[in-house]
Scaffold this active site. Structure first.
Site, PDB file in Angstrom:
ATOM      1  N   LYS A   1     -13.168  -2.113  17.798  1.00  0.00           N
ATOM      2  CA  LYS A   1     -11.868  -2.740  18.099  1.00  0.00           C
ATOM      3  C   LYS A   1     -11.473  -2.561  19.564  1.00  0.00           C
ATOM      4  O   LYS A   1     -10.378  -2.909  19.950  1.00  0.00           O
ATOM      5  CB  LYS A   1     -10.784  -2.152  17.188  1.00  0.00           C
ATOM      6  CG  LYS A   1     -10.996  -2.437  15.698  1.00  0.00           C
ATOM      7  CD  LYS A   1      -9.723  -2.155  14.900  1.00  0.00           C
ATOM      8  CE  LYS A   1      -9.939  -2.349  13.401  1.00  0.00           C
ATOM      9  NZ  LYS A   1      -8.691  -2.601  12.668  1.00  0.00           N
TER      10      LYS A   1
ATOM     11  N   PHE B   1      -5.081   4.040  14.270  1.00  0.00           N
ATOM     12  CA  PHE B   1      -5.253   5.039  13.228  1.00  0.00           C
ATOM     13  C   PHE B   1      -6.327   4.528  12.279  1.00  0.00           C
ATOM     14  O   PHE B   1      -6.535   3.320  12.164  1.00  0.00           O
ATOM     15  CB  PHE B   1      -3.943   5.244  12.448  1.00  0.00           C
ATOM     16  CG  PHE B   1      -3.115   6.364  12.986  1.00  0.00           C
ATOM     17  CD1 PHE B   1      -2.478   6.243  14.207  1.00  0.00           C
ATOM     18  CD2 PHE B   1      -2.966   7.551  12.275  1.00  0.00           C
ATOM     19  CE1 PHE B   1      -1.715   7.274  14.721  1.00  0.00           C
ATOM     20  CE2 PHE B   1      -2.202   8.595  12.768  1.00  0.00           C
ATOM     21  CZ  PHE B   1      -1.578   8.462  13.990  1.00  0.00           C
TER      22      PHE B   1
ATOM     23  N   LYS C   1       8.654 -17.502  -9.648  1.00  0.00           N
ATOM     24  CA  LYS C   1       7.978 -16.368 -10.288  1.00  0.00           C
ATOM     25  C   LYS C   1       6.831 -16.867 -11.179  1.00  0.00           C
ATOM     26  O   LYS C   1       7.040 -17.785 -11.997  1.00  0.00           O
ATOM     27  CB  LYS C   1       9.005 -15.593 -11.118  1.00  0.00           C
ATOM     28  CG  LYS C   1       8.435 -14.365 -11.757  1.00  0.00           C
ATOM     29  CD  LYS C   1       9.485 -13.610 -12.553  1.00  0.00           C
ATOM     30  CE  LYS C   1       8.829 -12.486 -13.318  1.00  0.00           C
ATOM     31  NZ  LYS C   1       9.708 -11.904 -14.305  1.00  0.00           N
TER      32      LYS C   1
ATOM     33  N   ASP D   1      -6.226  -9.152  12.986  1.00  0.00           N
ATOM     34  CA  ASP D   1      -6.220  -7.716  13.229  1.00  0.00           C
ATOM     35  C   ASP D   1      -5.332  -7.495  14.463  1.00  0.00           C
ATOM     36  O   ASP D   1      -5.749  -7.755  15.592  1.00  0.00           O
ATOM     37  CB  ASP D   1      -7.659  -7.233  13.479  1.00  0.00           C
ATOM     38  CG  ASP D   1      -7.736  -5.733  13.423  1.00  0.00           C
ATOM     39  OD1 ASP D   1      -7.675  -5.176  12.314  1.00  0.00           O
ATOM     40  OD2 ASP D   1      -7.822  -5.104  14.495  1.00  0.00           O
ATOM     41  N   ILE D   2      -4.100  -7.038  14.213  1.00  0.00           N
ATOM     42  CA  ILE D   2      -3.087  -7.022  15.289  1.00  0.00           C
ATOM     43  C   ILE D   2      -3.555  -6.152  16.457  1.00  0.00           C
ATOM     44  O   ILE D   2      -3.441  -6.535  17.622  1.00  0.00           O
ATOM     45  CB  ILE D   2      -1.730  -6.500  14.757  1.00  0.00           C
ATOM     46  CG1 ILE D   2      -1.291  -7.302  13.534  1.00  0.00           C
ATOM     47  CG2 ILE D   2      -0.666  -6.571  15.850  1.00  0.00           C
ATOM     48  CD1 ILE D   2      -0.082  -6.730  12.806  1.00  0.00           C
TER      49      ILE D   2
ATOM     50  N   ASN E   1       0.853  -1.204   0.000  1.00  0.00           N
ATOM     51  CA  ASN E   1       0.000   0.000   0.000  1.00  0.00           C
ATOM     52  C   ASN E   1       0.881   1.245   0.000  1.00  0.00           C
ATOM     53  O   ASN E   1       2.111   1.149  -0.011  1.00  0.00           O
ATOM     54  CB  ASN E   1      -0.977  -0.023   1.173  1.00  0.00           C
ATOM     55  CG  ASN E   1      -0.258  -0.037   2.503  1.00  0.00           C
ATOM     56  OD1 ASN E   1       0.433   0.900   2.864  1.00  0.00           O
ATOM     57  ND2 ASN E   1      -0.405  -1.134   3.244  1.00  0.00           N
TER      58      ASN E   1
ATOM     59  N   ASP F   1      -4.926  -6.287   5.304  1.00  0.00           N
ATOM     60  CA  ASP F   1      -5.995  -7.092   5.914  1.00  0.00           C
ATOM     61  C   ASP F   1      -5.953  -8.533   5.413  1.00  0.00           C
ATOM     62  O   ASP F   1      -6.477  -9.431   6.058  1.00  0.00           O
ATOM     63  CB  ASP F   1      -7.364  -6.473   5.588  1.00  0.00           C
ATOM     64  CG  ASP F   1      -7.550  -5.146   6.319  1.00  0.00           C
ATOM     65  OD1 ASP F   1      -7.088  -5.037   7.473  1.00  0.00           O
ATOM     66  OD2 ASP F   1      -8.115  -4.207   5.726  1.00  0.00           O
TER      67      ASP F   1
ATOM     68  N   LYS G   1     -14.762   2.213  14.359  1.00  0.00           N
ATOM     69  CA  LYS G   1     -13.562   1.373  14.577  1.00  0.00           C
ATOM     70  C   LYS G   1     -13.083   1.460  16.018  1.00  0.00           C
ATOM     71  O   LYS G   1     -12.643   0.482  16.598  1.00  0.00           O
ATOM     72  CB  LYS G   1     -12.418   1.821  13.662  1.00  0.00           C
ATOM     73  CG  LYS G   1     -12.432   1.128  12.326  1.00  0.00           C
ATOM     74  CD  LYS G   1     -11.236   1.489  11.464  1.00  0.00           C
ATOM     75  CE  LYS G   1     -11.529   1.055  10.035  1.00  0.00           C
ATOM     76  NZ  LYS G   1     -10.617   1.588   9.052  1.00  0.00           N
TER      77      LYS G   1
HETATM   78  O1  PMT Z   1       3.013   6.220   6.374  1.00  0.00           O
HETATM   79  P1  PMT Z   1       2.477   7.523   5.822  1.00  0.00           P
HETATM   80  O2  PMT Z   1       2.762   7.676   4.339  1.00  0.00           O
HETATM   81  O3  PMT Z   1       2.946   8.715   6.607  1.00  0.00           O
HETATM   82  O4  PMT Z   1       0.881   7.490   5.938  1.00  0.00           O
HETATM   83  C1  PMT Z   1       0.300   7.482   7.205  1.00  0.00           C
HETATM   84  C2  PMT Z   1      -0.961   6.606   7.240  1.00  0.00           C
HETATM   85  C3  PMT Z   1      -2.008   7.190   6.302  1.00  0.00           C
HETATM   86  C4  PMT Z   1      -0.640   5.175   6.837  1.00  0.00           C
HETATM   87  C5  PMT Z   1      -1.444   6.616   8.740  1.00  0.00           C
HETATM   88  O5  PMT Z   1      -1.690   7.918   9.147  1.00  0.00           O
HETATM   89  C6  PMT Z   1      -2.707   5.774   8.924  1.00  0.00           C
HETATM   90  O6  PMT Z   1      -3.819   6.234   8.756  1.00  0.00           O
HETATM   91  N1  PMT Z   1      -2.538   4.480   9.305  1.00  0.00           N
HETATM   92  C7  PMT Z   1      -3.606   3.498   9.453  1.00  0.00           C
HETATM   93  C8  PMT Z   1      -3.957   2.988   8.108  1.00  0.00           C
HETATM   94  C9  PMT Z   1      -4.927   1.842   8.132  1.00  0.00           C
HETATM   95  O7  PMT Z   1      -4.592   0.827   7.590  1.00  0.00           O
HETATM   96  O8  PMT Z   1      -6.028   1.984   8.797  1.00  0.00           O
HETATM   97  P2  PMT Z   1      -7.145   0.805   8.918  1.00  0.00           P
HETATM   98  O9  PMT Z   1      -8.412   1.548   9.033  1.00  0.00           O
HETATM   99  O10 PMT Z   1      -7.022  -0.190   7.855  1.00  0.00           O
HETATM  100  O11 PMT Z   1      -6.785   0.104  10.277  1.00  0.00           O
HETATM  101  C10 PMT Z   1      -7.284   0.559  11.546  1.00  0.00           C
HETATM  102  C11 PMT Z   1      -6.272   0.257  12.615  1.00  0.00           C
HETATM  103  O12 PMT Z   1      -6.076  -1.169  12.732  1.00  0.00           O
HETATM  104  C12 PMT Z   1      -4.884   0.836  12.352  1.00  0.00           C
HETATM  105  O13 PMT Z   1      -4.376   1.306  13.573  1.00  0.00           O
HETATM  106  C13 PMT Z   1      -4.080  -0.356  11.835  1.00  0.00           C
HETATM  107  O14 PMT Z   1      -2.707  -0.220  12.169  1.00  0.00           O
HETATM  108  C14 PMT Z   1      -4.712  -1.503  12.593  1.00  0.00           C
HETATM  109  N2  PMT Z   1      -4.659  -2.809  11.884  1.00  0.00           N
HETATM  110  C15 PMT Z   1      -5.241  -2.956  10.671  1.00  0.00           C
HETATM  111  C16 PMT Z   1      -5.227  -4.191  10.049  1.00  0.00           C
HETATM  112  C17 PMT Z   1      -4.593  -5.287  10.701  1.00  0.00           C
HETATM  113  N3  PMT Z   1      -4.521  -6.480  10.137  1.00  0.00           N
HETATM  114  N4  PMT Z   1      -4.008  -5.106  11.892  1.00  0.00           N
HETATM  115  C18 PMT Z   1      -4.029  -3.894  12.503  1.00  0.00           C
HETATM  116  O15 PMT Z   1      -3.477  -3.748  13.596  1.00  0.00           O
END
Ligand code: PMT
Length: 417
Positions: free
Chosen positions: A341, A323, A289, A306-307, A210, A279, A337
């Site tokens: 969560k 975030f 390959k 989901d960590i 991503n 995800d 969220k």
């Molecule tokens: O790295 P940059 O270029 O500076 O960009 C910053 C950012 C946009 C990546 C950052 O500010 C941000 O928004 N990060 C969270 C991105 C995200 O994947 O959000 P989400 O809505 O998918 O996930 C919600 C939360 O669950 C996040 O805290 C994520 O770390 C956590 N998560 C998600 C999936 C997973 N399998 N495990 C997790 O722990």
């Protein structure tokens, strides 16, 4: 390493004989690793030349009606946003008076009024001017508005008198400025922070990734370290050089990130999950390959854990900050969220397209804008918005908010134990 390393500093110079010391200050700031832009008032240019500061800082000097500096690509609002700190040294009685009363009648005073950066001033004037009640009350007004005042010192003055009003020596200015970035808000606390993207292998050469660069997470790690925390930064692939944290763990996939998080989480006080974690992963990663033999290719994906939820569901858990990168219904999705969560706090950032006159925010940009929500006992408790700013500045504000919320939470837990 100096806390000024990597910081963007605006050095404002006003009219006073001490302006000659600002040349040395410019040099010392750069030696400490700061990027410096100089702004001079018209009066300052009568004491020292802009050329000196252009040569020392390596950038055109900003002063009123100077097209060169604007042509270099930074208008005053951009400069206001660019700065981590503004230091006005020397600060004349006249400029102190203007700043204290919110005047914006030249580039420097306008810039100060428009900036959310850390702001400092180093008074330098004749002892009678310094003792004057209006100067004293103007300085108080500024410190009440969270400006840091450095000095003045006592001693012989350029006018031949002896007394208080001399600008501090450059080494004292430098250490005072360094101190502004050491808040101690998280002194001794253990933080685990994740940053960057994850890569999920498809075959030995391809992956699903991503747009995360790691900038937001690295800025938070840096701000947390400056606030006195012991930081473990777990990062997916990023081109950035890691900040000087206590422990840095480089990972690639979501699975590796999860392992690194779980082995670091014991004794962790605050967990901040900035990483854009995939995800899904590819169910059967090809050993060789994949060849382009078919017209189409179907990949079967399996859901990753989901960590952050795993961390939040532990019996003894840290304060958990997530975030949420969203392109629509940003606030509502983030609030959902937060509660779904079981997080303590969530930081929403809008990663939809920016408008033409705003810098890009979110992924892979130096800028962001955040909307933070926090909960208590499974209910939404509060929110705060941080307007468009550089990620380094937002990270410091966020760390202050997290530190305050963490303290309230632990105090509340003690009171109800
Ligand atoms: O790295 P940059 O270029 O500076 O960009 C910053 C950012 C946009 C990546 C950052 O500010 C941000 O928004 N990060 C969270 C991105 C995200 O994947 O959000 P989400 O809505 O998918 O996930 C919600 C939360 O669950 C996040 O805290 C994520 O770390 C956590 N998560 C998600 C999936 C997973 N399998 N495990 C997790 O722990």
């Amino acid at each position: 390493m100096s806390t000024l390393n990597g910081k963007n500093i605006v050095l404002g110079i006003t009219g006073g004989i001490a302006a000659y010391k600002s040349a040395d200050l410019t040099r010392r700031l750069i030696e400490a690793g700061a990027d410096v832009r100089v702004v001079m008032t018209t009066a300052a240019t009568e004491f020292v030349t802009a050329m000196t500061f252009q040569a020392l800082s390596g950038h055109p000097v900003f002063f009123d009606n100077n097209d060169d500096a604007e042509a270099s690509g930074m208008k005053h609002i951009e400069l206001a946003r660019w700065a981590d700190a503004i230091i006005v040294a020397p600060a004349s009685a006249n400029t102190i008076a203007k700043l204290a009363h919110g005047r914006a009648d030249n580039l420097l005073t306008t810039l100060c009024l428009a900036s959310e950066a850390v702001k400092c001033f180093a008074p330098a004037m004749n002892r009678v001017m310094w003792d004057d009640l209006s100067t004293q009350s103007n300085c108080k007004r500024l410190t009440d508005k969270n400006w840091f005042q450095f000095g003045p010192a006592s001693g012989s003055q350029a006018c031949g008198e002896i007394g208080e009003g001399r600008m501090l020596e450059v080494s004292d200015l430098l250490s005072s400025l360094e101190h502004c970035f050491k808040s101690g808000e998280l002194q001794g606390l253990n933080l685990v922070i994740t940053a960057g993207p994850t890569y999920e292998a498809i075959d030995p050469v391809r992956f699903i990734g991503n747009r995360s660069s790691g900038r937001m997470g690295y800025a938070i790690a840096d701000a947390a370290r400056e606030a006195g925390a012991n930081v473990t930064l777990i990062s997916g692939p990023s081109h950035l050089s890691p900040p000087e944290v206590k422990r840095f763990v480089a990972v690639e996939s979501a699975d590796e990130m999860q392992q690194a998080v779980m082995s670091s989480i014991k004794n962790c006080h605050i967990y901040i999950s900035t990483a854009a974690v995939s995800d899904y992963r590819v169910a059967d990663v090809a050993r060789q390959k994949i060849k382009k033999t078919e017209d189409g290719l179907t990949l079967k994906l399996t859901k990753n854990d989901d960590i952050i939820s795993v961390v939040a569901n532990q019996q003894v858990r840290p304060y958990v900050v997530g975030f949420a990168a969203e392109t629509e219904n940003v606030a509502e999705n983030a609030r959902q969220k937060l509660l779904r969560k079981k997080l303590d706090m969530i930081v929403a950032n809008d990663v939809s397209e920016s408008s033409a006159d705003e810098p890009d925010i979110g992924f892979n940009s130096d800028y962001n804008a955040l909307h933070v929500f926090w909960s208590s006992k499974g209910q939404l408790e509060g929110e705060q918005q941080f307007e468009l700013a550089r990620k380094s500045l937002l990270a410091r504000k966020l760390i202050t908010l997290i530190a305050n919320r963490y303290r309230d939470n632990t105090q509340h837990a003690k009171d109800t134990a």
